[in-house]
Each structure stands twice: as C-alpha cells, then as structure tokens.
Design a protein around this motif. Structure first.
Motif, PDB file in Angstrom:
ATOM      1  N   UNK A 136       0.826  -1.201   0.000  1.00 26.71           N
ATOM      2  CA  UNK A 136       0.000   0.000   0.000  1.00 26.71           C
ATOM      3  C   UNK A 136       0.865   1.258   0.000  1.00 26.71           C
ATOM      4  N   UNK A 137       1.929   1.258   0.789  1.00 23.70           N
ATOM      5  CA  UNK A 137       2.832   2.410   0.825  1.00 23.70           C
ATOM      6  C   UNK A 137       3.492   2.599  -0.543  1.00 23.70           C
ATOM      7  N   UNK A 138       4.040   1.527  -1.081  1.00 25.02           N
ATOM      8  CA  UNK A 138       4.743   1.617  -2.375  1.00 25.02           C
ATOM      9  C   UNK A 138       3.788   2.030  -3.490  1.00 25.02           C
ATOM     10  N   UNK A 139       2.621   1.404  -3.537  1.00 26.22           N
ATOM     11  CA  UNK A 139       1.652   1.724  -4.586  1.00 26.22           C
ATOM     12  C   UNK A 139       1.138   3.149  -4.442  1.00 26.22           C
ATOM     13  N   UNK A 140       0.826   3.546  -3.236  1.00 25.40           N
ATOM     14  CA  UNK A 140       0.286   4.890  -3.021  1.00 25.40           C
ATOM     15  C   UNK A 140       1.301   5.969  -3.379  1.00 25.40           C
ATOM     16  N   UNK A 141       2.487   5.857  -2.855  1.00 24.92           N
ATOM     17  CA  UNK A 141       3.495   6.888  -3.119  1.00 24.92           C
ATOM     18  C   UNK A 141       3.903   6.861  -4.595  1.00 24.92           C
ATOM     19  N   UNK A 142       4.216   5.691  -5.107  1.00 27.10           N
ATOM     20  CA  UNK A 142       4.649   5.597  -6.503  1.00 27.10           C
ATOM     21  C   UNK A 142       3.586   6.030  -7.489  1.00 27.10           C
ATOM     22  N   UNK A 143       2.372   5.509  -7.328  1.00 24.26           N
ATOM     23  CA  UNK A 143       1.299   5.850  -8.264  1.00 24.26           C
ATOM     24  C   UNK A 143       0.868   7.307  -8.142  1.00 24.26           C
ATOM     25  N   UNK A 144       0.841   7.837  -6.921  1.00 24.22           N
ATOM     26  CA  UNK A 144       0.449   9.244  -6.761  1.00 24.22           C
ATOM     27  C   UNK A 144       1.482  10.178  -7.379  1.00 24.22           C
ATOM     28  N   UNK A 145       2.757   9.902  -7.182  1.00 22.52           N
ATOM     29  CA  UNK A 145       3.781  10.745  -7.807  1.00 22.52           C
ATOM     30  C   UNK A 145       3.725  10.640  -9.328  1.00 22.52           C
ATOM     31  N   UNK A 146       3.548   9.423  -9.828  1.00 19.40           N
ATOM     32  CA  UNK A 146       3.459   9.237 -11.282  1.00 19.40           C
ATOM     33  C   UNK A 146       2.210   9.920 -11.836  1.00 19.40           C
ATOM     34  N   UNK A 147       1.094   9.801 -11.137  1.00 21.07           N
ATOM     35  CA  UNK A 147      -0.151  10.424 -11.603  1.00 21.07           C
ATOM     36  C   UNK A 147      -0.034  11.943 -11.602  1.00 21.07           C
ATOM     37  N   UNK A 148       0.582  12.507 -10.571  1.00 14.58           N
ATOM     38  CA  UNK A 148       0.763  13.956 -10.506  1.00 14.58           C
ATOM     39  C   UNK A 148       1.650  14.431 -11.660  1.00 14.58           C
ATOM     40  N   UNK A 149       2.739  13.719 -11.891  1.00 15.30           N
ATOM     41  CA  UNK A 149       3.637  14.081 -12.993  1.00 15.30           C
ATOM     42  C   UNK A 149       2.925  13.955 -14.337  1.00 15.30           C
ATOM     43  N   UNK A 150       2.140  12.903 -14.506  1.00  5.52           N
ATOM     44  CA  UNK A 150       1.406  12.708 -15.753  1.00  5.52           C
ATOM     45  C   UNK A 150       0.365  13.806 -15.957  1.00  5.52           C
ATOM     46  N   UNK A 151      -0.339  14.174 -14.890  1.00  2.46           N
ATOM     47  CA  UNK A 151      -1.312  15.267 -14.975  1.00  2.46           C
ATOM     48  C   UNK A 151      -0.658  16.583 -15.340  1.00  2.46           C
ATOM     49  N   UNK A 152       0.475  16.872 -14.714  1.00  2.00           N
ATOM     50  CA  UNK A 152       1.208  18.103 -15.019  1.00  2.00           C
ATOM     51  C   UNK A 152       1.709  18.082 -16.467  1.00  2.00           C
ATOM     52  N   UNK A 153       2.267  16.978 -16.892  1.00  2.00           N
ATOM     53  CA  UNK A 153       2.751  16.830 -18.271  1.00  2.00           C
ATOM     54  C   UNK A 153       1.614  17.022 -19.270  1.00  2.00           C
TER      55      UNK A 153
END
Length: 130
Positions: free
Chosen positions: A106-123
């Motif tokens: 849960x920690x790995x998925x939450x942190x990794x996916x949230x950072x990736x999603x934020x970067x993807x949204x910004x991009x």
C-alpha cells in the motif's frame, strides 16, 4: 478582511464538495473490490494526484498569490478529496493485523502511483496548454 473571508468560503465550499466526492468514490470502489485492501483510498489519492498535477499545469498561481480558482479547486476540493490520514490509518491497520506485505504494498503503490499520476497530470496539462 472581506477578501480573506471570501477565500475561506471558497476553501470551505471546495472542501465540502471534495469530501463528499471522496466518500462516494471510495465507498463505491470498496463495495466493488472489497475492503481487505484499501483500494478506495488508493483510487481516490491517485486520481486526486493526477488532477492536482493537471491543475498545477493549468492554473498554478504566482508565488504568494491565491487566486479564487486555485483556492476552490486545489486547496478546497482536492485537498479534501485526497486523504493522507486515511492512507496512514489503513496502512497501520494492515500492519497491526499482521499483513506486513499488504501494508508495504500500500505504501509503495500509493506513493509511486500518486507521484506518477501527478507528474502525468502536469505533463498532460503542459502539452494541452502548449
């Protein structure tokens, strides 16, 4: 003072909308996939991170400024929609229940996916705006 009260009202309105959306989506996901793993919170936080990234690319205020749309959507709606407190409590519940692997996942998925999603949204927002 009137401007500040308007800003508080925008954040409060956004918070009510975001909290309600989180409750609805998280509950729908939990009913669909169960509550053994906090899928609802994960879905909410990842979608919220993507939206925050996109809005940062579209309407990010100048340093020190607090435009109304940013206060309403990012601080209010998405600040209330995403939830680090639920993530933390659910991760601790998994760990205390002896599900250390699930807690770490849960920690790995939450942190990794949230950072990736934020970067993807910004991009995506920067591509869209040009």
């Amino acid at each position: 003072m009137t401007g500040y009260l308007t800003e508080i009202a925008l954040v409060a309105l956004g918070g009510a909308l975001g909290g309600s959306a989180r409750f609805a989506l998280s509950g729908a996901v939990a009913r669909r996939w169960g509550e053994a793993f906090p899928w609802g919170t994960l879905v909410v936080n990842v979608t919220g991170a993507a939206l925050i990234g996109a809005l940062a690319g579209l309407i990010a205020p100048e340093p020190g400024a607090a435009p109304s749309l940013w206060l309403l959507l990012v601080v209010g709606v998405l600040g209330s929609y995403t939830t680090v407190s639920s993530f933390s409590l659910q991760t601790m519940a998994l760990a205390r229940g002896g599900q250390i692997g699930a807690a770490l996942a849960n920690v790995a998925a939450s942190v990794g996916l949230c950072l990736a999603a934020c970067a993807l949204g910004l991009w995506a927002a920067r591509i869209w705006v040009g």
